[in-house]
Design a protein around this motif. Structure first.
Motif, PDB file in Angstrom:
ATOM      1  N   GLN A   1      13.439  -2.104   0.306  1.00  0.00           N
ATOM      2  CA  GLN A   1      13.777  -1.919   1.719  1.00  0.00           C
ATOM      3  C   GLN A   1      14.333  -3.168   2.377  1.00  0.00           C
ATOM      4  O   GLN A   1      14.779  -3.112   3.514  1.00  0.00           O
ATOM      5  CB  GLN A   1      12.523  -1.462   2.489  1.00  0.00           C
TER       6      GLN A   1
ATOM      7  N   GLY B   1      16.105  -6.094   0.463  1.00  0.00           N
ATOM      8  CA  GLY B   1      17.270  -6.685  -0.198  1.00  0.00           C
ATOM      9  C   GLY B   1      17.082  -8.083  -0.713  1.00  0.00           C
ATOM     10  O   GLY B   1      18.010  -8.627  -1.330  1.00  0.00           O
TER      11      GLY B   1
ATOM     12  N   THR C   1      17.971  -8.757  -4.474  1.00  0.00           N
ATOM     13  CA  THR C   1      19.280  -8.334  -4.972  1.00  0.00           C
ATOM     14  C   THR C   1      19.795  -9.250  -6.073  1.00  0.00           C
ATOM     15  O   THR C   1      19.803 -10.475  -5.939  1.00  0.00           O
ATOM     16  CB  THR C   1      20.311  -8.300  -3.821  1.00  0.00           C
TER      17      THR C   1
ATOM     18  N   GLY D   1      21.987  -3.314   3.403  1.00  0.00           N
ATOM     19  CA  GLY D   1      20.865  -3.338   2.475  1.00  0.00           C
ATOM     20  C   GLY D   1      20.165  -4.674   2.399  1.00  0.00           C
ATOM     21  O   GLY D   1      19.289  -4.854   1.537  1.00  0.00           O
ATOM     22  N   ASN D   2      20.533  -5.597   3.251  1.00  0.00           N
ATOM     23  CA  ASN D   2      19.895  -6.919   3.270  1.00  0.00           C
ATOM     24  C   ASN D   2      19.414  -7.242   4.679  1.00  0.00           C
ATOM     25  O   ASN D   2      20.209  -7.355   5.608  1.00  0.00           O
ATOM     26  CB  ASN D   2      20.878  -7.996   2.798  1.00  0.00           C
TER      27      ASN D   2
ATOM     28  N   ALA E   1      20.894   5.599   2.359  1.00  0.00           N
ATOM     29  CA  ALA E   1      20.347   4.385   1.751  1.00  0.00           C
ATOM     30  C   ALA E   1      21.209   3.157   2.041  1.00  0.00           C
ATOM     31  O   ALA E   1      21.669   2.952   3.146  1.00  0.00           O
ATOM     32  CB  ALA E   1      20.145   4.601   0.257  1.00  0.00           C
ATOM     33  N   SER E   2      21.399   2.326   0.990  1.00  0.00           N
ATOM     34  CA  SER E   2      22.149   1.079   1.116  1.00  0.00           C
ATOM     35  C   SER E   2      23.036   0.948  -0.114  1.00  0.00           C
ATOM     36  O   SER E   2      22.842   1.666  -1.092  1.00  0.00           O
ATOM     37  CB  SER E   2      21.179  -0.114   1.192  1.00  0.00           C
ATOM     38  N   PRO E   3      24.006   0.031  -0.083  1.00  0.00           N
ATOM     39  CA  PRO E   3      24.872  -0.130  -1.250  1.00  0.00           C
ATOM     40  C   PRO E   3      24.105  -0.393  -2.546  1.00  0.00           C
ATOM     41  O   PRO E   3      24.458   0.164  -3.595  1.00  0.00           O
ATOM     42  CB  PRO E   3      25.743  -1.337  -0.873  1.00  0.00           C
ATOM     43  N   GLN E   4      23.062  -1.183  -2.475  1.00  0.00           N
ATOM     44  CA  GLN E   4      22.313  -1.487  -3.696  1.00  0.00           C
ATOM     45  C   GLN E   4      21.665  -0.224  -4.253  1.00  0.00           C
ATOM     46  O   GLN E   4      21.681   0.023  -5.458  1.00  0.00           O
ATOM     47  CB  GLN E   4      21.222  -2.554  -3.436  1.00  0.00           C
TER      48      GLN E   4
ATOM     49  N   ARG F   1      18.121   3.314  13.311  1.00  0.00           N
ATOM     50  CA  ARG F   1      19.022   2.219  13.007  1.00  0.00           C
ATOM     51  C   ARG F   1      20.413   2.751  12.676  1.00  0.00           C
ATOM     52  O   ARG F   1      20.578   3.909  12.357  1.00  0.00           O
ATOM     53  CB  ARG F   1      18.482   1.403  11.832  1.00  0.00           C
TER      54      ARG F   1
ATOM     55  N   SER G   1      22.161   1.988  10.188  1.00  0.00           N
ATOM     56  CA  SER G   1      22.357   2.146   8.749  1.00  0.00           C
ATOM     57  C   SER G   1      21.030   1.944   8.039  1.00  0.00           C
ATOM     58  O   SER G   1      20.065   1.469   8.633  1.00  0.00           O
ATOM     59  CB  SER G   1      23.385   1.121   8.247  1.00  0.00           C
ATOM     60  N   PHE G   2      20.990   2.340   6.772  1.00  0.00           N
ATOM     61  CA  PHE G   2      19.825   2.128   5.921  1.00  0.00           C
ATOM     62  C   PHE G   2      18.550   2.648   6.591  1.00  0.00           C
ATOM     63  O   PHE G   2      17.562   1.921   6.741  1.00  0.00           O
ATOM     64  CB  PHE G   2      19.687   0.659   5.550  1.00  0.00           C
TER      65      PHE G   2
END
Lengths: 196, 327
Positions: free
Chosen positions: A86, A88, A91, A173-174, B98-101, B233, B235-236
């Protein structure tokens, strides 16, 4: 008297408690080709190619890639922020793609190539993204920073730097608890513009 | 984590035979939800079978749509030029997830099977009928902001959190499943079950069943489609309410409308009454507003999530406006 750090203590107790339990495991490569039977085990000998070098490890099936990198290979640049995918901070690049190392098992990455923050710079020179983060003050406490940088390298490779909004969306994601986001975006924009 | 055994499968048959004959054996693909469930102790399998070496990747254009291998990563499907051109709704739903990762790791088959984000399900210190049948549902009178207003029961009001499944339900997609008895095809709309009195049974899949592909039939409605996700939010984050809409509108008259919502129901939810209200009429902002006015009239909101009924209507309305090109 040699210095005995907290990390040394934790590592020694982990090894001490693990030795009695460890047995030579089987390599988790392809299952038996003759019968198609699954090679089921709890501990495995694996090889991870980390920052260009093959590293051999004996791991429990439960060891995450993050823990293998930090605790076993002592590559502590990759951080554990949440262990739940959740934040990042964990990574890394896996075969060139940015992923959360906390959300996969080391045994699942047998033979794969992993790049950590320690593997970005070549020789004495910083990676252009690292330089940009310094130039634009893209961090405060620095804890999220390795993950931000690895993610940014992945982002630039994916070609997602067309606008500030695109950078923000594809860096979502970070997380940065210090709130250095504006500087992070500036650093990424700069690095991308100069062919990072 | 409790100790578990692990094996990497080289062929589907061996994996299915093993997983269908014993309890406590789970498949692991991308692992992005499984690792969370393992870390939190929500899932405690005896054994994990890694299915990543099976040949179940790739996107194929067929004579009547798309066939996508279940191990295809979310990122690959989202960025595919054919998908963006012919089924923009699918690409939008994936990029909203979700997110890119996570999208680089997660598979579309696993994405369909992701578990609820209900905080009681994910916290083993609390009762949960889905996790431990009969233990109770603290969400009913507790923290239920992220829970369902449609499709729940007195036993469980967990919301289905995913995005891709909502888009696939709007597109009448199906999944191919390989099991001990052979292959079958299941409509995505039939894949997930309502909780009823047995919330621990989430899908119609049986032990050992393996999703091998997703089939999306071609439809003119996919050309004017949109996925809109509303969340805390930008995103994510999971949906408070989301809408997957698709419109077949030759010359501005709705020949067919598809509307599905997410984040508000126990499973991806098709709003057929909204579709019927739009069909056969010239598309306009007024038509859309009238069509959504009574959506979710059968909702059973709780105090913490009652806002979702109106939010759902407005999300569907905005999504239809965007898809139909009317402001």
């Amino acid at each position: 008297m040699p210095e005995w750090t907290r990390r040394d203590f934790l590592t020694s107790t982990a090894i001490g408690s693990g030795v009695a339990a460890l047995a030579r495991g089987a390599t988790p490569s392809t299952p038996d080709a003759d019968t198609g039977m699954l090679n089921v085990d709890r501990q495995f000998d694996i090889t991870l190619v980390v920052n260009g070098a093959p590293r051999q490890l004996h791991v429990d099936a439960r060891t995450t890639l993050l823990d293998a990198l930090r605790d076993r290979l002592h590559l502590t640049g990759t951080k554990k922020g949440c262990a739940l995918g959740q934040c990042g901070a964990c990574t890394v690049l896996l075969d060139g793609r940015r992923v959360y190392s906390c959300l996969t098992l080391a045994v699942m990455q047998q033979g794969k190539s992993i790049t950590t923050i320690e593997g970005l710079a070549h020789g004495h020179g910083l990676h252009p993204v690292q330089s940009a983060f310094i130039e634009h003050d893209g961090f405060q406490c620095g804890y999220c920073t390795p993950g931000q940088i690895m993610s940014a390298v992945g982002l630039i490779h994916e070609g997602r730097t067309g606008s500030d909004d695109e950078i923000r969306e594809h860096m979502s994601g970070n997380i940065c608890r210090c709130g250095a986001y504006a500087s992070i975006v500036a650093a990424i924009k700069d690095a991308a513009a100069h062919g990072a | 984590m409790v100790p578990f055994a692990y094996a990497a499968a080289g062929a589907p048959e061996a994996a299915i035979a093993r997983a269908s004959r014993a309890e406590g054996i789970d498949y692991i693909a991308g692992g992005t939800d499984m690792l969370q469930l393992l870390q939190e102790g929500v899932r405690m399998p005896r054994e994990l079978i890694d299915i990543n070496r099976l040949s179940l990747r790739g996107i194929d254009e067929t004579s009547d749509g798309l066939r996508i291998g279940a191990l295809t990563h979310m990122a690959e499907l989202a960025d595919d030029a054919r998908v963006k051109a012919r089924f923009p709704l699918v690409s939008e739903a994936l990029l909203a997830s979700a997110s890119p990762q996570v999208r680089n790791m997660a598979t579309i088959g696993g994405n369909l099977l992701q578990r609820t984000r209900c905080l009681y399900f994910r916290d083993v210190a609390t009762p949960c009928n889905k996790r431990i049948p009969g233990s109770g549902c603290p969400a009913l009178d507790g923290q239920n902001r992220m829970n369902a207003v449609l499709g729940g029961s007195d036993h469980c009001i967990a919301a289905y959190p995913g995005d891709l499944a909502v888009a696939l339900v709007a597109l009448d997609a199906s999944v191919e499943v390989l099991g001990p008895q052979g292959q079958q095809t299941i409509q995505v709309e039939q894949l997930h079950r309502l909780p009823g009195a047995t919330p621990e049974v989430e899908t119609v899949l049986r032990p050992g069943d393996l999703i091998t592909a997703i089939i999306i039939p071609a439809t003119p409605a996919a050309q004017h489609s949109h996925y809109l996700k509303v969340r805390d939010r930008t995103s994510f984050d999971f949906a408070l309410a989301s809408a997957a809409v698709a419109l077949d509108i030759p010359s501005g008259t709705v020949r067919e409308a598809r509307v599905a919502v997410g984040g508000v129901a126990a499973k991806p939810w098709r709003l057929r009454e909204v579709e019927r209200a739009l069909a056969g009429k010239p598309l306009s902002a007024d038509l859309i507003a009238a069509a959504v006015a009574h959506a979710g009239a059968d909702a059973t909101p709780r105090p913490g999530n009652a806002f979702k009924v109106e939010l759902m209507r407005r999300t569907v309305e905005r999504a239809l406006q965007v898809a139909g090109g009317v402001a």
